[in-house]
Enzyme design. Structure first.
Site, short mmCIF file in Angstrom:
data_model
loop_
_atom_site.label_atom_id
_atom_site.label_comp_id
_atom_site.label_asym_id
_atom_site.label_seq_id
_atom_site.Cartn_x
_atom_site.Cartn_y
_atom_site.Cartn_z
N ASP A 304 0.84 -1.20 0.00
CA ASP A 304 0.00 0.00 0.00
C ASP A 304 0.87 1.25 0.00
O ASP A 304 2.03 1.23 0.45
CB ASP A 304 -0.92 0.01 1.22
CG ASP A 304 -1.92 -1.13 1.20
OD1 ASP A 304 -2.18 -1.67 0.11
OD2 ASP A 304 -2.42 -1.49 2.29
N LYS A 305 0.31 2.33 -0.50
CA LYS A 305 1.05 3.58 -0.60
C LYS A 305 1.62 4.02 0.75
O LYS A 305 2.77 4.49 0.84
CB LYS A 305 0.14 4.67 -1.16
CG LYS A 305 0.80 6.04 -1.28
CD LYS A 305 -0.18 7.05 -1.85
CE LYS A 305 0.47 8.43 -1.96
NZ LYS A 305 -0.47 9.43 -2.51
#
Length: 493
Positions: A304-305
């Site tokens: 995930d970012k």
């Protein structure tokens, strides 16, 4: 009695009976044509083989654009054009006849010119002069070595063409076996991966006229129909200041590297792949690492970012395929560290649920706990352990995911009532206040990964340090990062 012809000559005198000076028509000869006179006859076009010559191109046909092997062949039944030169077959008798309508030059009188043009025919091209004693052969595709286009040329050509409308791409032999989404990602590095997945999901992408799934693999020679696309800005050119800056930044993130793979310490806030409004991401930065052959390092998995830590990158196509199989077979061992709100009553446990997207079709949609059999529901399994705690307010969790679902750890932590600190999607505790000094950022780290090497199969064990905001929280809460992690004893399945 005439002496039989020898291997190296015609067997008769040049001035004897049948010679050019006698005025008699020359006799058919069966010996090899190796003398200077024979060469002059061939150059003048006076020797006509009794065997039917190979079909020649039709008169008036423009052969300038034909392939090399097409210049010596034409459909049967066409009128042959004037040949520049022709070699007789060595294994059949030949006769000498003057050709009408062609520029003729008597062999016995080298200084005389005759014919309509008054000059000798042009010397035959090198590719029309076969070796002595061999029949002329047509050049085939195997004789012509035409270099194929490079990967970079393919990408540039398809990127420019796709911006104009619907195009059909042909899969090269080197691209055979690639997943359809990876094939498009390799051809169009500017295209966000989420956009590629959307094309496949909506059926806008066709392979040999049929709808394709993201996991389908393309075959050599297959045609891929792609609709019009709006592409992002082109990646920076090699050796440009921006590319050099991207390369230096990526080099600063490397935790492990060899000729087949590398492990990056992905920072918080850096996306792995492009998406809506995302212009800077790991996949785009990897453009700066293209080698001299145009090969770009490939992503093997995703984070995930806002998740920091270990991210594996394959440097070759073979390594990418091998590592992808390793992840699919769950042979990779991953450990995550997180800071959760509250302290679980069961200090070591197992979370097993089904997860499904709340909004079907959204790449970054929120995941919900679903029931077995629900549309889009997939099983997710996570083991957790409490390493340390700060009173009853915060807990340092160590997590070991067995499966790899989207937002799995974040959704599972919220499911047991202890969402992760700084999680904007899953933190749902009302009236909960963040302790002073802690940053409101997602506290989740891909701490450690152990995976077999794609070529040697020996385990590669890499550990990532705490990102700055988590290191600050650990210091404020008095957590010791060197403390024993009990999750290593958790089951692997």
């Amino acid at each position: 009695m005439t002496k039989p012809p020898s291997r190296g000559g015609s067997g008769r005198s040049r001035t004897g009976p049948g010679g050019p000076a006698s005025g008699r028509p020359p006799r058919a000869r069966t010996g090899p044509r190796n003398t200077a006179r024979d060469a002059a006859e061939r150059a003048a076009g006076l020797v006509v083989s009794s065997r039917a010559a190979p079909p020649r191109p039709a008169f008036g046909r423009d052969m300038s654009d034909a392939a090399p092997w097409e210049r010596d062949e034409a459909p049967a039944g066409k009128v042959p054009a004037k040949p520049k030169a022709e070699k007789p077959k060595a294994d059949k008798p030949t006769s000498v006849r003057p050709r009408t309508g062609a520029a003729e030059r008597p062999v016995g009188r080298p200084g005389t010119r005759s014919g309509a043009e008054g000059r000798a025919p042009a010397r035959p091209r090198r590719d029309e002069r076969p070796d002595a004693g061999e029949a002329p052969r047509s050049r085939g595709p195997a004789d012509a070595k035409v270099p194929g286009p490079t990967r970079r040329a393919l990408r540039e050509a398809t990127a420019e063409a796709l911006a104009t409308g619907v195009q059909t791409l042909e899969v090269t032999q080197d691209e055979a076996g690639m997943r359809i989404d990876r094939f498009l990602s390799a051809r169009f590095p500017q295209l966000p991966f989420t956009r590629i997945q959307s094309l496949v999901r909506k059926g806008e992408l066709r392979v040999n006229g049929k709808r394709a799934k993201a996991a389908d693999r393309v075959e050599s020679g297959a045609s891929v129909r792609v609709p019009p696309l709006s592409l992002e800005a082109r990646p920076p050119a090699p050796n440009s200041p921006r590319a050099e800056g991207d390369l230096a930044f990526l080099r600063s993130l490397i935790l492990y590297e060899d000729q087949d793979m590398m492990v990056l310490n992905k920072p918080f806030g850096l996306a792995v792949q492009g998406g809506s409004g995302t212009t800077r991401h790991v996949d785009g930065l990897l453009e700066a690492m293209r080698d001299k052959d145009g090969q770009k390092p490939r992503l093997v998995h995703r984070l995930d970012k806002d998740t920091a830590g270990c991210l594996i990158i394959a440097k070759t196509r073979l390594a990418a395929a091998t590592l992808a199989k390793t992840f699919r077979s769950r042979a990779a061992r991953k450990i995550y560290w997180a800071l959760a709100a509250g302290v679980p009553k069961v200090r070591q446990g197992r979370i097993s649920t089904y997860l499904a997207k709340e909004e079907i079709g959204e790449a970054d949609a929120r995941m919900r706990v679903a029931k077995h059999g629900d549309e889009g529901a997939s099983h997710a399994l996570t083991y957790y352990a409490v390493v340390d705690q700060a009173g009853q307010k915060l807990a340092w969790l160590s997590l070991k995911p067995v499966t790899g679902r989207t937002h799995q750890l974040r959704a599972h932590a919220a499911h047991i009532g202890h969402p992760l600190v700084g999680d904007p999607k899953y933190f749902d505790i009302e009236n909960w206040e963040l302790p002073g000094g802690l940053q409101n950022r997602l506290h989740l780290l891909a701490r450690r990964i152990v995976i077999p090497h794609p070529r040697t199969a020996k385990p590669i064990d890499v550990t990532a340090p705490l990102p700055p905001h988590m290191a600050q929280s650990w210091n404020l809460l008095g957590f010791d990062a060197a403390r024993y992690d009990p999750i290593v004893e958790a089951p692997e399945a």
